[in-house]
Write a protein that holds these residues in place. Structure first.
Motif, PDB file in Angstrom:
ATOM      1  N   GLN A  47     -27.766 -10.679  17.053  1.00 29.91           N
ATOM      2  CA  GLN A  47     -27.312 -11.954  17.908  1.00 29.91           C
ATOM      3  C   GLN A  47     -27.589 -11.674  19.427  1.00 29.91           C
ATOM      4  OE1 GLN A  47     -23.103 -13.088  17.012  1.00 29.91           O
ATOM      5  NE2 GLN A  47     -22.486 -10.919  17.415  1.00 29.91           N
ATOM      6  N   PHE A  48     -28.154 -12.697  20.249  1.00 30.10           N
ATOM      7  CA  PHE A  48     -28.490 -12.778  21.567  1.00 30.10           C
ATOM      8  C   PHE A  48     -27.371 -13.658  22.306  1.00 30.10           C
ATOM      9  CE2 PHE A  48     -32.043 -11.270  19.068  1.00 30.10           C
ATOM     10  CZ  PHE A  48     -32.416 -10.054  19.672  1.00 30.10           C
ATOM     11  N   TRP A  49     -26.881 -13.360  23.628  1.00 30.66           N
ATOM     12  CA  TRP A  49     -26.054 -14.071  24.431  1.00 30.66           C
ATOM     13  C   TRP A  49     -27.127 -15.018  25.085  1.00 30.66           C
ATOM     14  CZ3 TRP A  49     -21.165 -14.322  25.155  1.00 30.66           C
ATOM     15  CH2 TRP A  49     -20.582 -14.851  26.182  1.00 30.66           C
ATOM     16  N   ARG A  50     -26.347 -16.166  25.015  1.00 34.31           N
ATOM     17  CA  ARG A  50     -27.310 -17.446  25.694  1.00 34.31           C
ATOM     18  C   ARG A  50     -26.660 -17.880  26.742  1.00 34.31           C
ATOM     19  NH1 ARG A  50     -27.364 -21.364  22.620  1.00 34.31           N
ATOM     20  NH2 ARG A  50     -29.023 -22.532  23.581  1.00 34.31           N
ATOM     21  N   GLY A  51     -25.711 -17.138  27.636  1.00 35.48           N
ATOM     22  CA  GLY A  51     -24.691 -17.849  28.586  1.00 35.48           C
ATOM     23  C   GLY A  51     -23.465 -18.812  28.261  1.00 35.48           C
ATOM     24  N   GLU A  52     -22.949 -19.238  29.235  1.00 36.27           N
ATOM     25  CA  GLU A  52     -21.870 -19.915  28.728  1.00 36.27           C
ATOM     26  C   GLU A  52     -21.518 -21.508  28.988  1.00 36.27           C
ATOM     27  OE1 GLU A  52     -17.929 -16.844  29.220  1.00 36.27           O
ATOM     28  OE2 GLU A  52     -19.253 -17.570  31.321  1.00 36.27           O
ATOM     29  N   LYS A  53     -21.001 -22.366  28.264  1.00 41.37           N
ATOM     30  CA  LYS A  53     -21.104 -23.938  28.745  1.00 41.37           C
ATOM     31  C   LYS A  53     -19.912 -23.838  29.895  1.00 41.37           C
ATOM     32  CE  LYS A  53     -21.372 -25.495  24.151  1.00 41.37           C
ATOM     33  NZ  LYS A  53     -20.810 -26.246  23.008  1.00 41.37           N
ATOM     34  N   GLU A  54     -18.963 -23.067  29.906  1.00 40.17           N
ATOM     35  CA  GLU A  54     -17.927 -23.035  30.685  1.00 40.17           C
ATOM     36  C   GLU A  54     -17.307 -21.631  30.674  1.00 40.17           C
ATOM     37  OE1 GLU A  54     -14.372 -25.241  28.890  1.00 40.17           O
ATOM     38  OE2 GLU A  54     -16.014 -26.513  29.023  1.00 40.17           O
ATOM     39  N   PRO A  55     -16.483 -21.216  31.705  1.00 38.01           N
ATOM     40  CA  PRO A  55     -15.989 -19.655  31.409  1.00 38.01           C
ATOM     41  C   PRO A  55     -15.098 -19.756  30.307  1.00 38.01           C
ATOM     42  CG  PRO A  55     -15.618 -20.826  33.836  1.00 38.01           C
ATOM     43  CD  PRO A  55     -16.105 -21.888  33.066  1.00 38.01           C
ATOM     44  N   LEU A  56     -15.522 -18.444  29.696  1.00 40.11           N
ATOM     45  CA  LEU A  56     -14.830 -18.018  28.216  1.00 40.11           C
ATOM     46  C   LEU A  56     -15.377 -19.063  27.217  1.00 40.11           C
ATOM     47  CD1 LEU A  56     -11.316 -17.002  29.356  1.00 40.11           C
ATOM     48  CD2 LEU A  56     -13.419 -15.731  29.002  1.00 40.11           C
ATOM     49  N   ARG A  57     -16.253 -19.912  27.155  1.00 39.28           N
ATOM     50  CA  ARG A  57     -16.989 -20.569  25.998  1.00 39.28           C
ATOM     51  C   ARG A  57     -18.459 -20.737  26.188  1.00 39.28           C
ATOM     52  NH1 ARG A  57     -14.854 -26.319  23.644  1.00 39.28           N
ATOM     53  NH2 ARG A  57     -16.454 -26.388  21.948  1.00 39.28           N
ATOM     54  N   PRO A  58     -18.986 -19.489  25.314  1.00 37.22           N
ATOM     55  CA  PRO A  58     -20.438 -19.240  25.407  1.00 37.22           C
ATOM     56  C   PRO A  58     -21.155 -20.430  24.605  1.00 37.22           C
ATOM     57  CG  PRO A  58     -19.266 -17.598  23.865  1.00 37.22           C
ATOM     58  CD  PRO A  58     -18.272 -18.473  24.398  1.00 37.22           C
ATOM     59  N   TYR A  59     -22.285 -20.425  24.766  1.00 35.90           N
ATOM     60  CA  TYR A  59     -23.105 -21.310  23.824  1.00 35.90           C
ATOM     61  C   TYR A  59     -23.269 -20.527  22.664  1.00 35.90           C
ATOM     62  CZ  TYR A  59     -24.760 -24.197  27.736  1.00 35.90           C
ATOM     63  OH  TYR A  59     -24.697 -24.899  29.062  1.00 35.90           O
ATOM     64  N   PRO A  60     -23.702 -21.251  21.517  1.00 37.65           N
ATOM     65  CA  PRO A  60     -23.938 -20.546  20.257  1.00 37.65           C
ATOM     66  C   PRO A  60     -24.660 -19.526  20.604  1.00 37.65           C
ATOM     67  CG  PRO A  60     -23.814 -22.816  19.854  1.00 37.65           C
ATOM     68  CD  PRO A  60     -23.912 -22.782  21.300  1.00 37.65           C
ATOM     69  N   LEU A  61     -24.626 -18.116  20.068  1.00 33.26           N
ATOM     70  CA  LEU A  61     -25.426 -17.118  20.131  1.00 33.26           C
ATOM     71  C   LEU A  61     -26.780 -17.403  19.322  1.00 33.26           C
ATOM     72  CD1 LEU A  61     -22.932 -16.062  21.389  1.00 33.26           C
ATOM     73  CD2 LEU A  61     -23.649 -13.584  20.503  1.00 33.26           C
ATOM     74  N   HIS A  62     -27.675 -16.920  19.948  1.00 32.30           N
ATOM     75  CA  HIS A  62     -29.078 -16.760  19.244  1.00 32.30           C
ATOM     76  C   HIS A  62     -29.145 -15.826  18.055  1.00 32.30           C
ATOM     77  CE1 HIS A  62     -33.419 -17.429  18.407  1.00 32.30           C
ATOM     78  NE2 HIS A  62     -33.411 -16.168  18.523  1.00 32.30           N
ATOM     79  N   TRP A  63     -29.642 -16.274  16.831  1.00 36.03           N
ATOM     80  CA  TRP A  63     -29.667 -15.232  15.967  1.00 36.03           C
ATOM     81  C   TRP A  63     -30.967 -14.960  15.567  1.00 36.03           C
ATOM     82  CZ3 TRP A  63     -25.803 -16.519  11.332  1.00 36.03           C
ATOM     83  CH2 TRP A  63     -24.441 -16.177  11.938  1.00 36.03           C
ATOM     84  N   ALA A  64     -31.496 -13.900  15.156  1.00 32.84           N
ATOM     85  CA  ALA A  64     -32.942 -13.449  14.633  1.00 32.84           C
ATOM     86  C   ALA A  64     -32.672 -12.355  13.427  1.00 32.84           C
ATOM     87  CB  ALA A  64     -33.660 -12.927  15.616  1.00 32.84           C
ATOM     88  N   ILE A  65     -33.715 -12.539  12.463  1.00 32.91           N
ATOM     89  CA  ILE A  65     -33.742 -11.465  11.559  1.00 32.91           C
ATOM     90  C   ILE A  65     -34.690 -10.342  11.991  1.00 32.91           C
ATOM     91  CG2 ILE A  65     -34.543 -10.913   9.014  1.00 32.91           C
ATOM     92  CD1 ILE A  65     -33.897 -14.010   8.438  1.00 32.91           C
ATOM     93  N   TYR A  66     -34.162  -9.030  11.819  1.00 27.42           N
ATOM     94  CA  TYR A  66     -34.837  -7.890  12.266  1.00 27.42           C
ATOM     95  C   TYR A  66     -34.939  -6.867  11.325  1.00 27.42           C
ATOM     96  CZ  TYR A  66     -36.076  -3.845  15.207  1.00 27.42           C
ATOM     97  OH  TYR A  66     -36.564  -2.703  15.874  1.00 27.42           O
ATOM     98  N   VAL A  67     -35.847  -6.177  10.831  1.00 26.43           N
ATOM     99  CA  VAL A  67     -36.380  -5.059  10.055  1.00 26.43           C
ATOM    100  C   VAL A  67     -37.076  -4.184  10.520  1.00 26.43           C
ATOM    101  CG1 VAL A  67     -37.421  -4.632   7.843  1.00 26.43           C
ATOM    102  CG2 VAL A  67     -36.745  -7.053   8.127  1.00 26.43           C
ATOM    103  N   GLU A  68     -36.074  -2.990  10.908  1.00 29.41           N
ATOM    104  CA  GLU A  68     -36.659  -1.797  11.618  1.00 29.41           C
ATOM    105  C   GLU A  68     -37.658  -0.974  10.677  1.00 29.41           C
ATOM    106  OE1 GLU A  68     -34.675   0.848  14.682  1.00 29.41           O
ATOM    107  OE2 GLU A  68     -34.342   1.725  12.670  1.00 29.41           O
ATOM    108  N   THR A  69     -38.759  -0.953  11.152  1.00 28.47           N
ATOM    109  CA  THR A  69     -39.851  -0.387  10.202  1.00 28.47           C
ATOM    110  C   THR A  69     -40.056   1.383  10.803  1.00 28.47           C
ATOM    111  OG1 THR A  69     -41.386  -0.950  11.894  1.00 28.47           O
ATOM    112  CG2 THR A  69     -40.988  -2.440   9.580  1.00 28.47           C
ATOM    113  N   SER A  70     -39.612   1.529  11.860  1.00 27.06           N
ATOM    114  CA  SER A  70     -39.775   3.078  12.551  1.00 27.06           C
ATOM    115  C   SER A  70     -38.678   3.155  13.694  1.00 27.06           C
ATOM    116  CB  SER A  70     -41.179   3.419  12.578  1.00 27.06           C
ATOM    117  OG  SER A  70     -41.498   2.497  13.779  1.00 27.06           O
ATOM    118  N   PRO A  71     -38.296   4.139  14.027  1.00 24.68           N
ATOM    119  CA  PRO A  71     -37.176   4.167  14.999  1.00 24.68           C
ATOM    120  C   PRO A  71     -37.696   3.447  16.382  1.00 24.68           C
ATOM    121  CG  PRO A  71     -37.461   6.291  14.189  1.00 24.68           C
ATOM    122  CD  PRO A  71     -38.666   5.456  13.746  1.00 24.68           C
ATOM    123  N   GLY A  72     -36.835   2.331  16.698  1.00 23.99           N
ATOM    124  CA  GLY A  72     -36.994   1.764  17.845  1.00 23.99           C
ATOM    125  C   GLY A  72     -38.032   0.473  17.689  1.00 23.99           C
TER     126      GLY A  72
END
Length: 228
Positions: A47-72
């Motif tokens: 999940q990734f941060w997308r900023g806030e609508k207002e203080p202490l209320r973030p936008y829905p975090l962005h999700w992605a599917i990630y499969v690590e195939t080698s270190p990093g």
């Protein structure tokens, strides 16, 4: 070939291995060869941060599917764009982008090498919804994982844990430095999100999540017993 003809070539019958002897030798060799298990790759929801609508209320975090195939290095499957033009984006064998905005990840299973190849053809088939305000990348990831499970990806987590995926991701956000157990759910079924709660409610919040986690563990155990 007769025993006499064998003697012409200097071979004695007792020096010629029988088919039974050969089978025994092959069996002995086979038993010494270890079966190499297929390599499995860990599948995570990041999940990734997308900023806030207002203080202490973030936008829905962005999700992605990630499969690590080698270190990093790994494969990323995600939606890009906005509500009007969402499309799937696949990046193979590359570092995770925007890692500075990452707010944690949650393991949702594993895939074999053959399944990893299939992901490129299967995930583009997952429905993408446009022009619906409450539908976003979190819904797509959830649908994608359920779709993979229905296609026989046996090591993807089951229905009950998928139903708790958003809660688990909020737990991970809650553990980030500076947030300190201050995440809660707000909204209804069409606008469910986790926000940063007032810190004075942190203790009550922790108790609520402890009870919730205990209930989930009991439910998972009942599901396991029902399947045996």
């Amino acid at each position: 070939m007769s025993y006499e003809s064998l003697n012409i070539y200097g071979l004695e019958p007792h020096n010629v291995p029988s088919s039974l002897d050969m089978s025994a030798e092959l069996s002995a060799v086979s038993s010494q060869v270890e079966t190499v298990p297929p390599k499995l790759y860990n599948v995570k929801v990041v999940q990734f941060w997308r900023g806030e609508k207002e203080p202490l209320r973030p936008y829905p975090l962005h999700w992605a599917i990630y499969v690590e195939t080698s270190p990093g290095i790994g494969n990323t499957y995600q939606l890009v764009g906005n509500q009007t033009d969402y499309t799937i984006d696949i990046k193979l064998n590359q570092p995770l982008e925007n890692s500075e905005d990452s707010r944690g990840s949650y393991s949702v299973g594993s895939v074999s090498q053959a399944e990893l190849t299939e992901l490129e053809t299967i995930l583009p088939r997952v429905d993408i919804i446009h022009n619906v305000p409450w539908w976003n990348s979190q819904d797509w990831v959830d649908d994608a994982l359920r779709y993979l499970k229905s296609w026989g990806f046996s090591d993807i987590i089951g229905e009950m844990e998928l139903a708790c995926l958003q809660e688990n991701m909020c737990w991970i956000l809650e553990c980030r430095p500076g947030i300190e157990n201050a995440v809660e759910f707000v909204g209804d079924s069409e606008d469910l999100a986790c926000i940063l709660s007032n810190r004075r409610y942190a203790e009550a919040h922790r108790r609520y999540w402890k009870v919730h986690t205990d209930w989930r563990e009991v439910a998972q155990e009942l599901e396991r017993l029902a399947s045996t």
